[in-house]
Enzyme design. Structure first.
Site, mmCIF file in Angstrom:
data_model
loop_
_atom_site.group_PDB
_atom_site.id
_atom_site.type_symbol
_atom_site.label_atom_id
_atom_site.label_comp_id
_atom_site.label_asym_id
_atom_site.label_seq_id
_atom_site.Cartn_x
_atom_site.Cartn_y
_atom_site.Cartn_z
ATOM 1 N N HIS A 1 0.868 -1.191 0.000
ATOM 2 C CA HIS A 1 0.000 0.000 0.000
ATOM 3 C C HIS A 1 0.903 1.239 0.000
ATOM 4 O O HIS A 1 1.954 1.245 0.637
ATOM 5 C CB HIS A 1 -0.914 -0.019 1.229
ATOM 6 C CG HIS A 1 -1.983 1.013 1.144
ATOM 7 N ND1 HIS A 1 -1.739 2.343 1.391
ATOM 8 C CD2 HIS A 1 -3.292 0.922 0.809
ATOM 9 C CE1 HIS A 1 -2.861 3.029 1.220
ATOM 10 N NE2 HIS A 1 -3.817 2.190 0.858
ATOM 11 N N GLU B 1 -3.954 1.888 -7.285
ATOM 12 C CA GLU B 1 -4.336 2.949 -6.345
ATOM 13 C C GLU B 1 -3.454 4.173 -6.583
ATOM 14 O O GLU B 1 -2.397 4.310 -5.944
ATOM 15 C CB GLU B 1 -4.120 2.468 -4.903
ATOM 16 C CG GLU B 1 -4.997 1.321 -4.494
ATOM 17 C CD GLU B 1 -5.356 1.412 -3.022
ATOM 18 O OE1 GLU B 1 -6.540 1.328 -2.713
ATOM 19 O OE2 GLU B 1 -4.466 1.619 -2.184
HETATM 20 P P1 PGA Z 1 -9.685 5.842 0.481
HETATM 21 O O1 PGA Z 1 -8.469 4.813 0.681
HETATM 22 O O2 PGA Z 1 -10.845 5.045 -0.050
HETATM 23 O O3 PGA Z 1 -9.940 6.424 1.824
HETATM 24 O O4 PGA Z 1 -9.225 6.844 -0.518
HETATM 25 C C1 PGA Z 1 -8.270 3.764 -0.215
HETATM 26 C C2 PGA Z 1 -7.048 2.974 0.164
HETATM 27 O O5 PGA Z 1 -6.087 3.560 0.671
HETATM 28 O O6 PGA Z 1 -7.009 1.748 -0.036
#
Ligand code: PGA
Length: 256
Positions: free
Chosen positions: A100, A176
């Site tokens: 992440h 992401e």
């Molecule tokens: P968020 O986070 O939906 O709060 O933008 C997503 C993530 O970090 O997986």
């Protein structure tokens, strides 16, 4: 939306503490079950490490799966504070988020470390949800596709030689973009589609013997979910802050 399976991964990060997580699960137990029973719906809840065992016994033999948010890159040994993929497997954890951007940024995780973590998970039959994505600066400098290629290639090179690859194990790639996480900003439909096609192309070059799924994460909300579900290349979403409020999570899962 096509009638394909869709994964909803709730990444609770460190947003819900111990008691809050217990209350979330207890208060919404029946409703969570109803959501997860929806056809072609896979609901994966990723709490803090401390809650995994508790939630695993709470949701045993239900359609809800429990995931971790991280694991060690090592098998075993003097790594104070770390949790092994084997321990995750032993408590019944089926999925684990790795790489992440918050771990890459705050804990210095490199592509190499992330690849080791993915290997440890696969060896222990825990399904990795590997996050990739460019920062705002990288995007502004026009480097998005190069960054995605680097992140994917460093893992794919390890996976081609992976001894446990027999076509039966699954890997999830979660795109992401860092600039969309917690910001309320999301890529346009076309930007996301192009990025996913690129990700699929890179991964496709390696002919990996895994079942591969593609997710998107970053400000997934009631407002954005419908257009995300229309993207053919997507198999699901990673939901951060919106997943800590059950009513919002429910709307996201039920939206068409
Ligand atoms: P968020 O986070 O939906 O709060 O933008 C997503 C993530 O970090 O997986």
């Amino acid at each position: 939306m096509s009638n394909k399976p869709f994964f909803y991964v709730a990444n609770w990060k460190m947003n819900l503490h111990f008691h809050e997580t217990v209350s979330f699960c207890a208060e919404n137990y029946e409703q969570l079950m109803l959501l997860a029973e929806k056809e072609k719906t896979y609901l994966i809840l990723c709490p803090t490490f401390l809650m995994i065992e508790h939630m695993q016994s709470m949701f045993r033999n239900t359609p809800i799966s429990i995931g971790a948010q991280n694991c060690s890159e090592y098998n075993q040994g003097p790594y104070t504070g770390d949790v092994s993929a084997k321990s995750l497997m032993e408590v019944g954890c089926r999925y684990c988020i790795v790489g992440h951007s918050e771990r890459r940024i705050h804990f210095g995780e490199t592509n190499e470390i992330v690849a080791h973590k993915v290997s440890r998970l696969l060896e222990n039959s825990v399904r990795p949800i590997m996050c990739i994505g460019e920062t705002l600066q990288e995007r502004q400098e026009g480097k998005t596709y190069d960054i995605l290629a680097q992140q994917l290639e460093s893992l794919c090179r390890v996976l081609i030689d992976c001894k446990v690859a027999d076509g039966s194990k699954s890997i999830f790639f979660a795109y992401e973009p860092v600039w969309t996480i917690g910001t309320g900003v999301t890529p346009t439909y076309d930007e996301l589609k192009q990025a996913l096609l690129w990700i699929k192309e890179i991964v496709g070059r390696y002919n990996l013997a895994f079942r591969i799924y593609y997710l998107y994460g970053g400000s997934v909300s009631v407002d954005t979910i419908s257009s995300l579900k229309k993207i053919e290349e997507l198999n699901g979403v990673l939901i951060g802050s919106s997943s800590t409020d059950f009513q919002i999570l429910r709307k996201i899962v039920l939206s068409s």
